[in-house]
Structures are given as structure tokens and as C-alpha cells.
Write a protein that holds these residues in place. Sequence first.
Motif, PDB file in Angstrom:
ATOM      1  N   ARG A   1       1.831 -32.940  29.311  1.00  0.00           N
ATOM      2  CA  ARG A   1       1.575 -33.204  30.756  1.00  0.00           C
ATOM      3  C   ARG A   1       1.313 -34.639  31.207  1.00  0.00           C
ATOM      4  O   ARG A   1       1.703 -35.204  32.187  1.00  0.00           O
ATOM      5  N   CYS A   2       0.211 -35.152  30.526  1.00  0.00           N
ATOM      6  CA  CYS A   2      -0.354 -36.438  30.608  1.00  0.00           C
ATOM      7  C   CYS A   2      -1.029 -36.918  29.303  1.00  0.00           C
ATOM      8  O   CYS A   2      -1.955 -36.745  29.322  1.00  0.00           O
ATOM      9  N   GLY A   3      -0.021 -37.832  28.597  1.00  0.00           N
ATOM     10  CA  GLY A   3      -0.691 -38.113  27.055  1.00  0.00           C
ATOM     11  C   GLY A   3      -1.407 -39.432  27.317  1.00  0.00           C
ATOM     12  O   GLY A   3      -2.165 -39.782  26.328  1.00  0.00           O
ATOM     13  N   ASP A   4      -1.631 -39.949  28.584  1.00  0.00           N
ATOM     14  CA  ASP A   4      -2.703 -41.236  28.694  1.00  0.00           C
ATOM     15  C   ASP A   4      -3.951 -40.669  29.561  1.00  0.00           C
ATOM     16  O   ASP A   4      -4.010 -40.428  30.559  1.00  0.00           O
ATOM     17  N   ILE A   5      -4.969 -40.750  28.806  1.00  0.00           N
ATOM     18  CA  ILE A   5      -6.279 -39.930  29.070  1.00  0.00           C
ATOM     19  C   ILE A   5      -6.796 -40.965  30.166  1.00  0.00           C
ATOM     20  O   ILE A   5      -7.425 -40.632  30.999  1.00  0.00           O
ATOM     21  N   THR A   6      -6.295 -42.225  30.429  1.00  0.00           N
ATOM     22  CA  THR A   6      -6.890 -43.249  31.588  1.00  0.00           C
ATOM     23  C   THR A   6      -6.235 -42.918  32.657  1.00  0.00           C
ATOM     24  O   THR A   6      -6.604 -43.377  33.922  1.00  0.00           O
ATOM     25  N   ARG A   7      -5.056 -41.940  32.675  1.00  0.00           N
ATOM     26  CA  ARG A   7      -4.512 -41.565  33.942  1.00  0.00           C
ATOM     27  C   ARG A   7      -4.545 -40.124  34.350  1.00  0.00           C
ATOM     28  O   ARG A   7      -4.264 -39.747  35.145  1.00  0.00           O
ATOM     29  N   ALA A   8      -5.580 -39.393  33.436  1.00  0.00           N
ATOM     30  CA  ALA A   8      -5.423 -37.891  33.785  1.00  0.00           C
ATOM     31  C   ALA A   8      -5.934 -37.760  35.285  1.00  0.00           C
ATOM     32  O   ALA A   8      -5.815 -36.558  35.661  1.00  0.00           O
ATOM     33  N   HIS A   9      -6.892 -38.493  35.750  1.00  0.00           N
ATOM     34  CA  HIS A   9      -7.565 -38.091  36.863  1.00  0.00           C
ATOM     35  C   HIS A   9      -6.613 -38.366  38.162  1.00  0.00           C
ATOM     36  O   HIS A   9      -6.702 -37.705  39.198  1.00  0.00           O
ATOM     37  N   GLN A  10      -5.361 -39.232  37.887  1.00  0.00           N
ATOM     38  CA  GLN A  10      -4.430 -39.424  38.752  1.00  0.00           C
ATOM     39  C   GLN A  10      -3.248 -38.460  38.870  1.00  0.00           C
ATOM     40  O   GLN A  10      -2.346 -38.343  39.964  1.00  0.00           O
ATOM     41  N   VAL A  11      -3.073 -37.672  37.729  1.00  0.00           N
ATOM     42  CA  VAL A  11      -2.178 -36.555  37.939  1.00  0.00           C
ATOM     43  C   VAL A  11      -2.589 -35.252  38.051  1.00  0.00           C
ATOM     44  O   VAL A  11      -3.612 -34.716  37.247  1.00  0.00           O
ATOM     45  N   ASN A  12      -2.001 -34.581  39.174  1.00  0.00           N
ATOM     46  CA  ASN A  12      -2.681 -33.042  39.261  1.00  0.00           C
ATOM     47  C   ASN A  12      -1.580 -31.990  38.894  1.00  0.00           C
ATOM     48  O   ASN A  12      -0.310 -32.227  39.386  1.00  0.00           O
ATOM     49  N   PRO A  13      -1.731 -31.284  38.072  1.00  0.00           N
ATOM     50  CA  PRO A  13      -2.852 -31.023  37.129  1.00  0.00           C
ATOM     51  C   PRO A  13      -2.914 -31.929  36.109  1.00  0.00           C
ATOM     52  O   PRO A  13      -1.534 -32.047  35.396  1.00  0.00           O
ATOM     53  N   SER A  14      -4.071 -32.110  35.310  1.00  0.00           N
ATOM     54  CA  SER A  14      -3.927 -32.876  34.030  1.00  0.00           C
ATOM     55  C   SER A  14      -5.119 -32.586  33.361  1.00  0.00           C
ATOM     56  O   SER A  14      -6.108 -32.408  34.221  1.00  0.00           O
ATOM     57  N   THR A  15      -5.585 -33.162  32.088  1.00  0.00           N
ATOM     58  CA  THR A  15      -6.654 -33.258  31.427  1.00  0.00           C
ATOM     59  C   THR A  15      -6.580 -34.048  30.160  1.00  0.00           C
ATOM     60  O   THR A  15      -5.663 -34.288  29.666  1.00  0.00           O
ATOM     61  N   GLY A  16      -7.552 -34.771  30.247  1.00  0.00           N
ATOM     62  CA  GLY A  16      -7.764 -35.871  29.066  1.00  0.00           C
ATOM     63  C   GLY A  16      -8.758 -35.135  27.905  1.00  0.00           C
ATOM     64  O   GLY A  16      -8.996 -35.949  27.104  1.00  0.00           O
ATOM     65  N   VAL A  17      -9.026 -33.962  28.094  1.00  0.00           N
ATOM     66  CA  VAL A  17     -10.048 -33.388  27.153  1.00  0.00           C
ATOM     67  C   VAL A  17      -9.497 -33.237  25.813  1.00  0.00           C
ATOM     68  O   VAL A  17      -9.930 -33.267  24.623  1.00  0.00           O
ATOM     69  N   TRP A  18      -7.937 -33.238  25.851  1.00  0.00           N
ATOM     70  CA  TRP A  18      -7.399 -33.134  24.365  1.00  0.00           C
ATOM     71  C   TRP A  18      -7.791 -34.291  23.329  1.00  0.00           C
ATOM     72  O   TRP A  18      -7.702 -34.091  22.288  1.00  0.00           O
ATOM     73  N   ALA A  19      -7.789 -35.382  24.064  1.00  0.00           N
ATOM     74  CA  ALA A  19      -8.350 -36.568  23.195  1.00  0.00           C
ATOM     75  C   ALA A  19      -9.622 -36.201  22.496  1.00  0.00           C
ATOM     76  O   ALA A  19      -9.708 -36.621  21.142  1.00  0.00           O
ATOM     77  N   LEU A  20     -10.581 -35.801  23.221  1.00  0.00           N
ATOM     78  CA  LEU A  20     -12.040 -35.525  22.636  1.00  0.00           C
ATOM     79  C   LEU A  20     -11.897 -34.317  21.633  1.00  0.00           C
ATOM     80  O   LEU A  20     -12.458 -34.253  20.477  1.00  0.00           O
ATOM     81  N   VAL A  21     -11.127 -33.329  21.821  1.00  0.00           N
ATOM     82  CA  VAL A  21     -10.969 -32.175  21.156  1.00  0.00           C
ATOM     83  C   VAL A  21     -10.158 -32.803  19.849  1.00  0.00           C
ATOM     84  O   VAL A  21     -10.752 -32.316  18.681  1.00  0.00           O
ATOM     85  N   GLU A  22      -9.286 -33.633  19.728  1.00  0.00           N
ATOM     86  CA  GLU A  22      -8.649 -34.351  18.656  1.00  0.00           C
ATOM     87  C   GLU A  22      -9.768 -34.960  17.789  1.00  0.00           C
ATOM     88  O   GLU A  22      -9.737 -34.813  16.583  1.00  0.00           O
ATOM     89  N   ARG A  23     -10.788 -35.834  18.412  1.00  0.00           N
ATOM     90  CA  ARG A  23     -11.563 -36.513  17.592  1.00  0.00           C
ATOM     91  C   ARG A  23     -12.485 -35.337  17.065  1.00  0.00           C
ATOM     92  O   ARG A  23     -12.943 -35.622  15.753  1.00  0.00           O
ATOM     93  N   ILE A  24     -12.814 -34.442  17.528  1.00  0.00           N
ATOM     94  CA  ILE A  24     -13.846 -33.510  17.049  1.00  0.00           C
ATOM     95  C   ILE A  24     -13.041 -32.590  15.926  1.00  0.00           C
ATOM     96  O   ILE A  24     -13.723 -32.554  14.694  1.00  0.00           O
ATOM     97  N   SER A  25     -11.892 -32.412  15.928  1.00  0.00           N
ATOM     98  CA  SER A  25     -11.205 -31.720  14.978  1.00  0.00           C
ATOM     99  C   SER A  25     -10.731 -32.537  13.858  1.00  0.00           C
ATOM    100  O   SER A  25     -10.488 -31.982  12.682  1.00  0.00           O
ATOM    101  N   THR A  26     -10.834 -33.857  13.970  1.00  0.00           N
ATOM    102  CA  THR A  26     -10.073 -34.683  12.883  1.00  0.00           C
ATOM    103  C   THR A  26     -11.038 -35.678  12.339  1.00  0.00           C
ATOM    104  O   THR A  26     -10.984 -36.468  11.480  1.00  0.00           O
ATOM    105  N   SER A  27     -12.216 -35.825  12.994  1.00  0.00           N
ATOM    106  CA  SER A  27     -13.189 -36.744  12.361  1.00  0.00           C
ATOM    107  C   SER A  27     -14.202 -36.035  11.535  1.00  0.00           C
ATOM    108  O   SER A  27     -14.433 -34.991  11.433  1.00  0.00           O
TER     109      SER A  27
END
Length: 191
Positions: free
Chosen positions: A165-191
Motif C-alpha cells: 500500500r505504501c512502502g515509504d514510511i515517511t509518506r504513510a501519513h499522506q496516503v489514506n489508508p496506510s501505515t508505517g507500522v510494518w517498518a517497526l514490526v520488521e525491526r522487532i522481528s529481525t533485530s
Amino acid sequence: MTRRENTRTRRARAAREERARILLLCGAEVTEPSYFRGLKQRYRHPAVNVVRKGGKDPVSLIRLAAKLREQDECDETWCVIDVDEYNIDAAFSEAQRLDVKLAVSNPCFEYWLLLHFERCEAPLPCFQDVEPRLRQQVRGYNKKSLNFSDYAAGVTDAVDRAKHRCGDITRAHQVNPSTGVWALVERISTS
């Protein structure tokens, strides 16, 4: 008597890479903290510190995160926020200035939860538009008592759907609907 030699070879201990220490502040009272505590347990990531600071506007939450970071040695600092009625551009400016990462959902975190079950790209102006769709997926959904096990099986799907839907977390607030939570989830799951 001759001394017996130890013929066993000792195994070298595997060097375990230290996991990233993540300080995570949630602007909500229950939903986001419950989700991220469940995610932390699922990925057995003890270095994630979930702090609930409900009722804070995004800029205040970001400033608090920067202050707490000084007290809590961490590698990354994240704030989970919703678009709601806030000035998210100001929040992004403050986050960049203070080196705090944002996981923004537009219109709300419940959109992230919905992505665990379905792909949704239809405009959703507010929480009241997301909630009925989420209730179709999670019987008895209640914003005040989230059970992570309801979402655990769909985490990978949610990440994929959110990125699509929106792979750029710096733009998630400009696209409805969208979310940048995926980036945080990836950090938690892979770090």
C-alpha cells in the motif's frame, strides 16, 4: 597410572549477535502497547521496551521519547502514532530533529490490525470507518482489551500488505489508508 587425555573437543560457544535495544512509545492507552508487548513475546525480543503514554499529541510524545532515550540506553527510539486530527508534518519535523523514528497509521492503528486479515485500499477517513471491518474479522474486538493471539498468525501478511500500500514510511501519513507500522514490526522481528 597414566593420565587420560580428554579426547572430546570443546565446542566453541556460538557468538550471539546482540539484539537492537528499542525504546517504543505508544500514544494510546491499551491497543498499541498490548499489540507490541505481544509481538515482543512472539519474537522473544527482551530488548524492546514498550512505554504507554496515552493521551499525548505526537509532538509531545516525540519529545518525551527523546528525553526517555537519555535515561534508557537504547539503539533506536520509535513512536507509534495515528493521524487523527494532528499535524503530522510538525511531528515528522520534530522526529527528524530529535532522531526519533515514527510508525504512523492513517487514519488509525486499527488499520494496521485490519491488514492482518485483509487487503484494504478503500479510503477510511476515521476510526469509525475501520472498526466495523475489523469487528468482522475479530469477533468481540474491543479497543480497550487487545489480545495479540488474535493477530499473531497474520503479522507477515500485514507487513506485506502495508508495504504494498505504501512502502515509504515517511509518506504513510499522506496516503489514506496506510501505515508505517510494518517498518517497526520488521525491526522487532529481525533485530
